[in-house]
Design a protein around this motif. Structure first.
Motif, PDB file in Angstrom:
ATOM      1  N   ILE A   1      21.229  13.717  24.542  1.00 40.25           N
ATOM      2  CA  ILE A   1      19.764  13.733  24.658  1.00 40.25           C
ATOM      3  C   ILE A   1      19.210  12.316  24.520  1.00 40.25           C
ATOM      4  CG2 ILE A   1      17.597  14.558  23.619  1.00 40.25           C
ATOM      5  CD1 ILE A   1      19.090  16.846  24.901  1.00 40.25           C
ATOM      6  N   ASN A   2      18.386  11.906  25.461  1.00 44.58           N
ATOM      7  CA  ASN A   2      17.686  10.626  25.331  1.00 44.58           C
ATOM      8  C   ASN A   2      16.355  10.849  24.623  1.00 44.58           C
ATOM      9  OD1 ASN A   2      16.628   8.027  25.635  1.00 44.58           O
ATOM     10  ND2 ASN A   2      15.834   8.493  27.671  1.00 44.58           N
ATOM     11  N   GLU A   3      15.514  11.712  25.158  1.00 42.37           N
ATOM     12  CA  GLU A   3      14.225  11.973  24.512  1.00 42.37           C
ATOM     13  C   GLU A   3      13.604  13.229  25.094  1.00 42.37           C
ATOM     14  OE1 GLU A   3      10.900   9.568  25.433  1.00 42.37           O
ATOM     15  OE2 GLU A   3      11.444   9.296  27.515  1.00 42.37           O
ATOM     16  N   ILE A   4      12.535  13.697  24.418  1.00 41.76           N
ATOM     17  CA  ILE A   4      11.744  14.764  25.009  1.00 41.76           C
ATOM     18  C   ILE A   4      10.331  14.239  25.224  1.00 41.76           C
ATOM     19  CG2 ILE A   4      13.000  16.738  24.036  1.00 41.76           C
ATOM     20  CD1 ILE A   4      10.529  16.849  22.039  1.00 41.76           C
TER      21      ILE A   4
ATOM     22  N   VAL B   1      12.970  17.591  28.927  1.00 44.08           N
ATOM     23  CA  VAL B   1      14.053  17.068  28.094  1.00 44.08           C
ATOM     24  C   VAL B   1      14.881  16.111  28.949  1.00 44.08           C
ATOM     25  CG1 VAL B   1      16.022  17.671  26.641  1.00 44.08           C
ATOM     26  CG2 VAL B   1      14.065  19.227  26.771  1.00 44.08           C
ATOM     27  N   ASP B   2      14.959  14.858  28.502  1.00 46.96           N
ATOM     28  CA  ASP B   2      15.664  13.817  29.269  1.00 46.96           C
ATOM     29  C   ASP B   2      17.005  13.525  28.611  1.00 46.96           C
ATOM     30  OD1 ASP B   2      13.256  13.791  30.550  1.00 46.96           O
ATOM     31  OD2 ASP B   2      12.658  11.781  29.900  1.00 46.96           O
ATOM     32  N   MET B   3      18.027  13.415  29.425  1.00 46.69           N
ATOM     33  CA  MET B   3      19.356  13.163  28.840  1.00 46.69           C
ATOM     34  C   MET B   3      20.209  12.274  29.722  1.00 46.69           C
ATOM     35  SD  MET B   3      20.409  17.100  29.026  1.00 46.69           S
ATOM     36  CE  MET B   3      19.093  18.006  29.738  1.00 46.69           C
TER      37      MET B   3
ATOM     38  N   ALA C   1      10.220  -0.099  37.403  1.00 51.07           N
ATOM     39  CA  ALA C   1      10.876   0.914  38.236  1.00 51.07           C
ATOM     40  C   ALA C   1      10.046   2.197  38.289  1.00 51.07           C
ATOM     41  CB  ALA C   1      12.271   1.213  37.701  1.00 51.07           C
ATOM     42  N   LYS C   2       9.349   2.514  37.180  1.00 46.46           N
ATOM     43  CA  LYS C   2       8.581   3.758  37.119  1.00 46.46           C
ATOM     44  C   LYS C   2       7.284   3.661  37.919  1.00 46.46           C
ATOM     45  CE  LYS C   2      10.096   5.537  32.634  1.00 46.46           C
ATOM     46  NZ  LYS C   2       9.841   5.732  31.230  1.00 46.46           N
ATOM     47  N   TYR C   3       6.550   2.568  37.721  1.00 45.32           N
ATOM     48  CA  TYR C   3       5.165   2.541  38.219  1.00 45.32           C
ATOM     49  C   TYR C   3       4.826   1.447  39.215  1.00 45.32           C
ATOM     50  CZ  TYR C   3       4.691   5.483  34.108  1.00 45.32           C
ATOM     51  OH  TYR C   3       4.855   6.470  33.173  1.00 45.32           O
TER      52      TYR C   3
END
Ligand SMILES: Nc1ncnc2c1ncn2[C@@H]1O[C@H](COP(=O)(O)OP(=O)(O)O)[C@@H](O)[C@H]1O
Ligand SMILES: [Mg+2]
Length: 367
Positions: free
Chosen positions: A314-317, A301-303, A258-260
């Protein structure tokens, strides 16, 4: 005004080598040439540092799949002489830059975003853009990151972690985390090695896959909700941008494909459609996470905005987020009133400011 001697380092040994080149291309183009004397260094996939020609340093610069470094014959090294950090041509020791003012490492993942190069630059006494060695290594290790979030009582999906050789049981794990879980290598990015698992039969293969990439894995409860990202910028007094949203399309989650791979794998909503109250809450939790995870310079910051609770988890940074013109980090700043080149100036300023603050500390014990 004297120009600052800036080195931009790109490429690197991680799976995100190509993404780094795309980001670096945008950064180099946007940097103000009146303010910076720029030298480019490319790290190839084996880890060797090369000098690059400022005008012609990429092969297939517009194609994300085949983009590659076009290196000069000279190899380069930064000498860790904190009194006078220099860039030299490795083979003959010839000095290329006598006084490096700052380094912009635009590298992702292993040996780029994980504190290793940051530690080297720290040793060399050179200001560098992005989180320091500690913040970078915390940001890279999902287990360490979540343990610190938990300690600071910042909401994050419930998790367990395991080392190679540990006994794993889907029944026991699903009793604690629910039947749908995410299995991830602890230290990686780009969704590599990550699986969403819904039953016992998928479990073993997913754990085996994650262990192929790391000796430590993290297993999390699956959160149902929206994926929100926010850009944070600053050292002691950071600020947060407006939030954005990732909406994976035709994929179970925001996977590598999905990302790339899939051009229509996800939609980015910049800014996200959120109420004022939600924006406020999301900024607050992002800033708390930034401080608790020892970040400085910048981080994305991903959440998750959890459906059932309405809470931000929070999922990750990411301490060196993607930096192409269409990447979330710079785009969120743009809609928050900071242009791409203003953002670059601010990041370099923050790098120098952090170094100056550190210089004021006392490093010896005087009676
Ligand atoms: N606990 C979770 N609940 C729901 N979705 C998740 C969870 N963890 C990860 N995901 C999905 O997997 C994607 C990649 O996971 P992430 O932890 O962000 O890894 P990476 O560091 O590789 O980006 C996320 O963007 C999200 O779509
Ligand atoms: Mg992610």
């Amino acid at each position: 005004m004297k120009k600052l001697n800036l080195i931009v380092i790109m490429g690197g040994r991680s799976a995100e080598h190509e993404i780094s080149l795309l980001s670096a291309k945008n950064i180099v183009t946007a940097l103000d040439k009146e303010k910076y004397a720029i030298t480019l260094v490319g790290i190839d996939k084996n880890g060797t540092w090369h000098l690059l020609d400022n005008e012609d340093y990429l092969i297939n610069p517009t194609d994300p799949k085949t983009i590659a470094l076009k290196v000069l014959p000279q190899k380069a090294t930064i000498l860790p002489y904190p009194e006078r950090p220099m860039l030299i041509e490795s083979a003959i020791g010839k000095c290329i830059i006598e006084q490096i003012d700052a380094v912009f490492p635009i590298l992702h993942g292993t040996y780029g975003e994980d504190g290793t190069i940051q530690g080297y630059l720290e040793l060399a006494g050179i200001p560098y853009v992005g989180a320091d060695a500690l913040g970078s290594s915390i940001g890279m290790d999902k287990v360490m990151m979540k343990r610190l979030l938990k300690e600071a009582k910042i909401p994050t999906p419930r998790f367990l972690y395991f080392f190679k050789g540990d006994k794993l049981s889907y029944t026991t794990i699903s009793k604690k985390l629910g039947s749908t879980i995410f299995i991830k290598p602890a230290n990686l990015g780009s969704s590599v090695g990550i699986s969403k698992v819904k039953n016992e039969s998928e479990f073993n293969a997913a754990a085996e896959l994650a262990f192929r990439y790391d000796h430590k894995i993290i297993i999390e409860e699956a959160i149902e909700g929206r994926e929100i990202e926010i850009s944070v910028l600053g050292n002691e007094n950071p600020k947060a941008s407006l939030p954005g949203e990732i909406i994976p399309q035709n994929h179970e989650f925001y996977s590598y494909e999905a990302k790339y791979i899939d051009d229509n794998g996800a939609r980015l909503d910049i800014p996200a459609q959120l109420s004022d109250k939600e924006i406020k809450a999301c900024k607050k939790v992002a800033m708390r996470a930034y401080a608790s995870l020892a970040c400085s310079g910048m981080a994305r910051v991903d959440m998750f905005l959890e459906k059932k609770s309405g809470k931000f988890l929070i999922n990750e940074i990411n301490t060196i987020p993607g930096f192409t013109k269409i990447s979330m980090y710079p785009k969120l700043w743009e809609v928050s009133g900071l242009s791409y080149s203003q953002l670059l100036d601010e990041l370099i300023h923050l790098a120098i400011e952090r170094k100056q603050a550190k210089q004021k500390l006392v490093f010896s014990y005087a009676l």
